[in-house]
Design a protein around this motif. Structure first.
Motif, PDB file in Angstrom:
ATOM      1  N   CYS A  84      -2.658   0.107  -3.966  1.00 20.90           N
ATOM      2  CA  CYS A  84      -2.169  -1.197  -3.501  1.00 20.90           C
ATOM      3  C   CYS A  84      -1.697  -1.969  -4.718  1.00 20.90           C
ATOM      4  N   GLU A  88       0.834  -1.205   0.000  1.00 27.09           N
ATOM      5  CA  GLU A  88       0.000   0.000   0.000  1.00 27.09           C
ATOM      6  C   GLU A  88       0.868   1.254   0.000  1.00 27.09           C
ATOM      7  N   TRP A 119     -10.421  -3.101   0.686  1.00 24.83           N
ATOM      8  CA  TRP A 119      -9.739  -2.351   1.730  1.00 24.83           C
ATOM      9  C   TRP A 119     -10.447  -2.556   3.070  1.00 24.83           C
ATOM     10  N   CYS A 158      -4.853  -3.211   2.494  1.00 24.19           N
ATOM     11  CA  CYS A 158      -5.314  -3.788   1.242  1.00 24.19           C
ATOM     12  C   CYS A 158      -5.457  -5.300   1.425  1.00 24.19           C
TER      13      CYS A 158
END
Length: 123
Positions: free
Chosen positions: A22, A6, A36, A96
């Protein structure tokens, strides 16, 4: 070895915007749901948004609807989170995630995870 990295976190004033990215490596995720999560200070990790592997269908937690937008760029094996109208309560470490299993919805128990990026929203 699969890695999710990320970037894009930081400190912003309330009402401001940030865009998280990401980037995945080690395998392709074009057939996998991605998304997320976030973990506010002193709280448990919570779902934020997810995007499907096929038609780009999206789903958001109620508190971010209308402010956050998740998108993906399969050619770059990357997922994004555009965050607008940020509030102090959005302060968290943002993670992520990518589903380990193709053609299935994102599940925390069956996902690859990034290391997290800090987002801090000042009043």
């Amino acid at each position: 070895q699969v890695q999710l990295v990320e970037s894009g976190g930081g400190l912003v004033q309330a009402g401001g915007s940030l865009r998280l990215s990401c980037a995945a490596s080690g395998r392709t995720f074009s057939s996998n749901a991605m998304g997320w999560y976030r973990q506010p200070p002193g709280k448990e990790r919570e779902f934020v948004a997810t995007i499907s592997w096929s038609d780009g269908g999206t789903y958001y937690t109620n508190s971010v609807k209308g402010r956050f937008t998740i998108s993906r760029e399969n050619a770059k094996n990357t997922v994004y989170l555009q965050m607008n109208s940020l509030k102090p309560e959005d302060t968290a470490v943002y993670y992520c995630a990518a589903s380990r299993i193709a053609f299935t919805h994102l599940s925390p128990s069956a996902a690859y995870w990034g290391q997290g990026t800090q987002v801090t929203v000042s009043p």
